[in-house]
Design a protein around this motif. Structure first.
Motif, PDB file in Angstrom:
ATOM      1  N   SER A 213      26.000 -11.356 -16.472  1.00  0.00           N
ATOM      2  CA  SER A 213      25.229 -12.089 -15.464  1.00  0.00           C
ATOM      3  C   SER A 213      26.064 -13.202 -14.837  1.00  0.00           C
ATOM      4  O   SER A 213      25.966 -13.462 -13.630  1.00  0.00           O
ATOM      5  N   VAL A 216      28.023 -12.438 -11.913  1.00  0.00           N
ATOM      6  CA  VAL A 216      27.273 -12.426 -10.660  1.00  0.00           C
ATOM      7  C   VAL A 216      27.075 -13.837 -10.118  1.00  0.00           C
ATOM      8  O   VAL A 216      27.220 -14.079  -8.910  1.00  0.00           O
ATOM      9  N   THR A 217      26.753 -14.795 -10.995  1.00  0.00           N
ATOM     10  CA  THR A 217      26.372 -16.143 -10.553  1.00  0.00           C
ATOM     11  C   THR A 217      27.545 -17.097 -10.429  1.00  0.00           C
ATOM     12  O   THR A 217      27.446 -18.126  -9.757  1.00  0.00           O
ATOM     13  N   PRO A 221      26.877 -21.837 -12.521  1.00  0.00           N
ATOM     14  CA  PRO A 221      26.086 -20.819 -11.828  1.00  0.00           C
ATOM     15  C   PRO A 221      25.577 -21.288 -10.463  1.00  0.00           C
ATOM     16  O   PRO A 221      25.093 -22.414 -10.313  1.00  0.00           O
ATOM     17  N   LYS A 222      25.691 -20.406  -9.478  1.00  0.00           N
ATOM     18  CA  LYS A 222      25.128 -20.661  -8.151  1.00  0.00           C
ATOM     19  C   LYS A 222      23.614 -20.417  -8.220  1.00  0.00           C
ATOM     20  O   LYS A 222      23.154 -19.416  -8.789  1.00  0.00           O
ATOM     21  N   ALA A 225      22.240 -17.159  -6.596  1.00  0.00           N
ATOM     22  CA  ALA A 225      22.571 -15.985  -7.405  1.00  0.00           C
ATOM     23  C   ALA A 225      21.704 -15.930  -8.661  1.00  0.00           C
ATOM     24  O   ALA A 225      21.274 -14.846  -9.081  1.00  0.00           O
ATOM     25  N   SER A 228      18.342 -14.459  -7.976  1.00  0.00           N
ATOM     26  CA  SER A 228      18.313 -13.011  -7.754  1.00  0.00           C
ATOM     27  C   SER A 228      18.116 -12.234  -9.051  1.00  0.00           C
ATOM     28  O   SER A 228      17.848 -11.033  -9.017  1.00  0.00           O
ATOM     29  N   GLN A 234      17.893 -15.027 -16.342  1.00  0.00           N
ATOM     30  CA  GLN A 234      18.271 -16.395 -16.011  1.00  0.00           C
ATOM     31  C   GLN A 234      18.307 -17.263 -17.284  1.00  0.00           C
ATOM     32  O   GLN A 234      19.258 -18.012 -17.514  1.00  0.00           O
TER      33      GLN A 234
END
Length: 294
Positions: A213, A216-217, A221-222, A225, A228, A234
């Motif tokens: 994950s 992806v982020t 972490p963004k 993202a 999503s 999360q």
């Protein structure tokens, strides 16, 4: 190896001396928390001298801070001291003497605190801290078997009087709860150990999912993202990120509030700031940052 002078570390001391003659060094941590601590040092010096094993004594201040238990403070100071001395001596691996009963106590404490998968995995047989590899070779051996073996061979060990103090939760479990477990579930050590191994496998899967994950982020972490991803992903990502990068674990309430704030962060002006463990998670631009309290 870590050597306190008690039964468990004494058994490990003699086993290590036989298995790796001339290759093992003992490290004794003097916590300074009780009057008998100096006597413990003398016993350890005599025991190591009798088998020709080098002994290094490290003195630490292990007083607990506000909100911290004496056991936690002593454990943190002990690991830091063991690692520090090991680096100094150029030792890469430290053996610890926790046994099967210690593992059961750890799992029961985790259950009492409502721990998740990581807590219910118990104590790992091997882990790394401060750049030092720690191993626990006695995790499958009961405390009684250890003492029976020492007594049968006439090997002396220290009885720490604090182990009889029922003011400590672990001692209450050891003296009051484990005998009942033994009566009702005679194989509880083995079944608890199996559950811990299963939880450890599950935790490995969660960690791998978190790493995927994070790909992806980004790290940190963004927020977009993160949004999503499913909420459960999360939460898993954030727990992994906070523990891996900052060594902190948020409470269930803190993590749920953080996830709620992330869900509500629908425009650039919406802020995020929530206390997690000993710091704050907050929005900084398009990412989440963790700010430890100084």
């Amino acid at each position: 190896m870590a050597y306190s002078g008690g039964a468990d570390s004494t058994a490990l001391l003699h086993a290590a001396a036989i298995q790796w003659p001339g290759q093992v060094t003992a490290i004794h941590i003097h916590h300074g928390l009780q009057a008998a601590a100096d006597d413990f040092v003398q016993h350890c010096e005599a025991a190591c001298g009798a088998i020709g094993m080098p002994l290094h004594v490290v003195r630490v201040q292990a007083k607990n801070s506000t909100g911290e238990s004496p056991e936690d403070a002593a454990r943190k100071a002990r690991y830091a001291a063991l690692a520090g001395k090991s680096v100094e001596l150029e030792i890469g691996t430290v053996a610890l003497a926790q046994h099967a009963d210690d593992q059961v106590e750890t799992l029961l404490l985790a259950l009492s605190r409502g721990a998740g998968v990581a807590g219910l995995a118990g104590m790992p047989a091997e882990f790394e801290r401060f750049g030092i590899r720690f191993v626990r070779p006695l995790l499958a051996t009961s405390a009684q078997d250890i003492r029976d073996e020492l007594d049968a061979n006439g090997i002396a060990y220290i009885h720490d009087p604090t182990n009889d103090d029922h003011g400590y939760t672990r001692n209450k479990i050891r003296h009051r709860l484990l005998p009942v477990l033994a009566e009702v579930f005679p194989q509880y050590r083995e079944t608890f150990a199996r559950s811990a191994r299963n939880m450890a496998l599950a935790q490995d899967l969660l960690a791998q999912a978190a790493i995927e994950s994070i790909a992806v982020t980004g790290r940190p972490p963004k927020i977009a993202a993160l949004q999503s991803l499913p909420r459960v992903s999360q939460g898993n990502l954030l727990r992994h990120w906070l523990k891996a990068d900052f060594g902190v674990v948020g409470s269930e309430a803190q993590m749920n509030e953080l996830l709620d704030q992330i869900a509500d962060c629908t425009n650039r002006g919406k802020g995020i700031r929530i206390k997690v463990a000993t710091g704050f998670v907050e929005r900084q631009g398009v990412v989440l940052m963790y700010l430890p309290l100084l």
